[in-house]
Design an enzyme around this catalytic site. Sequence first.
Site, mmCIF file in Angstrom:
data_model
loop_
_atom_site.group_PDB
_atom_site.id
_atom_site.type_symbol
_atom_site.label_atom_id
_atom_site.label_comp_id
_atom_site.label_asym_id
_atom_site.label_seq_id
_atom_site.Cartn_x
_atom_site.Cartn_y
_atom_site.Cartn_z
ATOM 1 N N ASP A 273 12.033 65.338 46.035
ATOM 2 C CA ASP A 273 13.113 64.631 46.736
ATOM 3 C C ASP A 273 13.915 63.770 45.756
ATOM 4 O O ASP A 273 15.142 63.687 45.842
ATOM 5 C CB ASP A 273 12.537 63.776 47.866
ATOM 6 C CG ASP A 273 11.721 64.623 48.833
ATOM 7 O OD1 ASP A 273 12.175 65.731 49.147
ATOM 8 O OD2 ASP A 273 10.624 64.191 49.219
ATOM 9 N N HIS B 109 8.134 63.127 53.159
ATOM 10 C CA HIS B 109 8.682 64.351 52.572
ATOM 11 C C HIS B 109 9.038 65.354 53.657
ATOM 12 O O HIS B 109 8.390 66.385 53.801
ATOM 13 C CB HIS B 109 7.690 64.954 51.566
ATOM 14 C CG HIS B 109 8.130 66.291 51.045
ATOM 15 N ND1 HIS B 109 9.257 66.436 50.253
ATOM 16 C CD2 HIS B 109 7.650 67.539 51.224
ATOM 17 C CE1 HIS B 109 9.425 67.725 49.974
ATOM 18 N NE2 HIS B 109 8.465 68.412 50.556
HETATM 19 P P1 NAI Z 1 2.779 80.654 47.965
HETATM 20 O O1 NAI Z 1 2.443 81.392 49.218
HETATM 21 O O2 NAI Z 1 3.624 81.322 46.954
HETATM 22 O O3 NAI Z 1 1.431 80.213 47.239
HETATM 23 C C1 NAI Z 1 0.365 79.624 47.907
HETATM 24 C C2 NAI Z 1 -0.912 80.021 47.211
HETATM 25 O O4 NAI Z 1 -1.990 79.367 47.873
HETATM 26 C C3 NAI Z 1 -1.198 81.552 47.256
HETATM 27 O O5 NAI Z 1 -1.420 82.029 45.955
HETATM 28 C C4 NAI Z 1 -2.454 81.644 48.116
HETATM 29 O O6 NAI Z 1 -3.320 82.696 47.726
HETATM 30 C C5 NAI Z 1 -3.082 80.274 47.862
HETATM 31 N N1 NAI Z 1 -4.065 79.884 48.877
HETATM 32 C C6 NAI Z 1 -4.031 80.054 50.219
HETATM 33 N N2 NAI Z 1 -5.160 79.567 50.776
HETATM 34 C C7 NAI Z 1 -5.904 79.052 49.753
HETATM 35 C C8 NAI Z 1 -7.151 78.406 49.681
HETATM 36 N N3 NAI Z 1 -7.898 78.172 50.770
HETATM 37 N N4 NAI Z 1 -7.595 78.026 48.474
HETATM 38 C C9 NAI Z 1 -6.862 78.236 47.354
HETATM 39 N N5 NAI Z 1 -5.672 78.856 47.361
HETATM 40 C C10 NAI Z 1 -5.205 79.263 48.552
HETATM 41 O O7 NAI Z 1 3.419 79.250 48.414
HETATM 42 P P2 NAI Z 1 4.256 78.223 47.507
HETATM 43 O O8 NAI Z 1 5.678 78.546 47.598
HETATM 44 O O9 NAI Z 1 3.607 78.121 46.187
HETATM 45 O O10 NAI Z 1 4.034 76.862 48.353
HETATM 46 C C11 NAI Z 1 2.770 76.251 48.433
HETATM 47 C C12 NAI Z 1 2.828 75.015 49.321
HETATM 48 O O11 NAI Z 1 3.640 74.003 48.731
HETATM 49 C C13 NAI Z 1 3.415 75.257 50.710
HETATM 50 O O12 NAI Z 1 2.656 74.573 51.667
HETATM 51 C C14 NAI Z 1 4.806 74.666 50.611
HETATM 52 O O13 NAI Z 1 5.312 74.268 51.860
HETATM 53 C C15 NAI Z 1 4.524 73.472 49.721
HETATM 54 N N6 NAI Z 1 5.717 72.878 49.087
HETATM 55 C C16 NAI Z 1 5.696 71.544 48.852
HETATM 56 C C17 NAI Z 1 6.772 70.895 48.301
HETATM 57 C C18 NAI Z 1 6.721 69.426 48.054
HETATM 58 O O14 NAI Z 1 7.769 68.854 47.722
HETATM 59 N N7 NAI Z 1 5.598 68.749 48.167
HETATM 60 C C19 NAI Z 1 7.988 71.633 47.943
HETATM 61 C C20 NAI Z 1 7.893 73.047 48.160
HETATM 62 C C21 NAI Z 1 6.796 73.635 48.737
#
Ligand code: NAI
Length: 341
Positions: free
Chosen positions: A155, A184
């Site tokens: 942000d 957030h």
């Molecule tokens: P993605 O789907 O590309 O990657 C998520 C990964 O988590 C996958 O590799 C999956 O296999 C893994 N995963 C699922 N369950 C798991 C478990 N129990 N243990 C270990 N790994 C596991 O998703 P992306 O784009 O990387 O986003 C991840 C998270 O980050 C989402 O919840 C998204 O909303 C959040 N996010 C947070 C932001 C922030 O500012 N804090 C900004 C953008 C995204």
Amino acid sequence: MVKVTIAGAAGGIGQTLSLLCKLNPDITELSLYDIANAEGVAVDLSHVNSPARATGHQPRDKSDQDALKNSLIGSDIVIIPAGVPRKPGMTRQDLFKINAGIVRSLVGAVAKYCPEALLLIISNPVNSTVVIAAEELKKNNCFNPRKLFGVTTLDLVRAETFLSYELNYPVEDIRGKITVVGGHSGDTIVPLIHINTEISKIVSSKLSPERLENFIHRVQYGGDEVVQAKSGKGSATLSMAYAGYRFTETILNAITGKENKALEPAYIYLPGVPGGEELSRKLGVEYFAVPIEFDNKGEAKRIIFNNNFISKNYEAQMIEIAKKSLTKSIVQGQLFVNGSK
Ligand code: NAI
């Protein structure tokens, strides 16, 4: 000697974040955990000629707990970007159903295998997942509020970038002179762009009320731009990995003494951090993103937030709105772990 573990390391954020961490010379071991493809990502990264040793850990089947255990033991910093991202039309709160359980079980393992680690939560909805993490750590008698951070850096990164466009002013001269507080998601994201006299003057002279409104909306809903542009293929990953790395690097710089006044905002449990108890009472919420100074262990040393930060009426109104949404998300997180009493 710093061991960093990334849980969810093979995902969109996880892979780029892992690469950025691999390049940091202060990290000696980079432990990558994911339910799929962590080993492949680790082998790939291990060919990068930087000091950190990259190790991959993924469970053989659902009953296999050893991979997670091995990835966590000895960790100084654990970063969690595990879980599902948004698709068009979804809010971050819509992710709660799936991500709440993922974050809870990973934090449960952190409590068991590396209870002393600094814990950085990226998985959405951050406004609730940090609360879930805190409640799970409390259940395991190892909650240290100075070590738990909801990563809201994106942000601030967006606010710095968009303000630089709006003012036609170098972004490097904006960094450190504005902040973003609250939470957030949408209306909980509150940019504060009048905390530095010089920037405040430029903002007042250059930004018309319409452009100010557009700027604020863009910071609050910038994530939607990415979700729409990726049309179903996920949310922000590259900019988030950068932001997550920036936050991690700030902590590493505090630990190694490279920065003696390392500052960055994060979503934290206010009453547990010096300067936060009174602020929490004043705001009427327990969790809030505020600028934090870190000590030489990477823990939150104190909150850097005072009345001068909110100099405009519209900012005070935005904080009131943010508090309402945050209160709901906080209760939702608490109920998820403790059930209704
Ligand atoms: P993605 O789907 O590309 O990657 C998520 C990964 O988590 C996958 O590799 C999956 O296999 C893994 N995963 C699922 N369950 C798991 C478990 N129990 N243990 C270990 N790994 C596991 O998703 P992306 O784009 O990387 O986003 C991840 C998270 O980050 C989402 O919840 C998204 O909303 C959040 N996010 C947070 C932001 C922030 O500012 N804090 C900004 C953008 C995204």
